[in-house]
Motif scaffolding. Structure first.
Motif: not given
Length: 105
Positions: A4-13
């Motif tokens: 979940x963290x990875x998806x959140x980070x990739x969409x935020x960046x």
């Protein structure tokens, strides 16, 4: 890094090609795009195509940040267009451990 963290980070960046991405961030993101693309392809080719277009830029961005983590330029992603040898080399680099320190900090 968790899924979940990875998806959140990739969409935020979304289009951030600066910085670094750890291995888990890249591979969780790749798993998400492959699985979501497969599920959406069952729903329809148009929906799958739209999803692919929407995730193209963050996929390129996380790929560039992953290459930065091993002290390589994000432009090395273009080697993907070199069949077999380029694919193998990129997969090896994406699976490599990060380099400390490096010029992309």
């Amino acid at each position: 890094m968790r899924f979940e963290d990875s998806i959140r980070v990739c969409f935020s960046k979304y289009a951030d090609f600066k910085g670094r991405a750890v291995r888990s961030e890249y591979w969780w993101w790749l798993l998400f795009t492959v699985l979501a693309g497969a599920v959406l392809s069952m729903a329809g080719e148009t929906i799958s195509g739209i999803f692919s277009l929407l995730t193209l830029l963050p996929t390129l961005a996380v790929g560039a940040r992953r290459l930065h983590d091993i002290n390589r330029s994000g432009w090395w992603q273009l080697i993907w267009f070199l069949p077999i040898i380029g694919w193998i080399l990129l997969l090896y680099w994406f699976a490599s451990e990060g380099v400390e320190p490096n010029r992309f900090d």
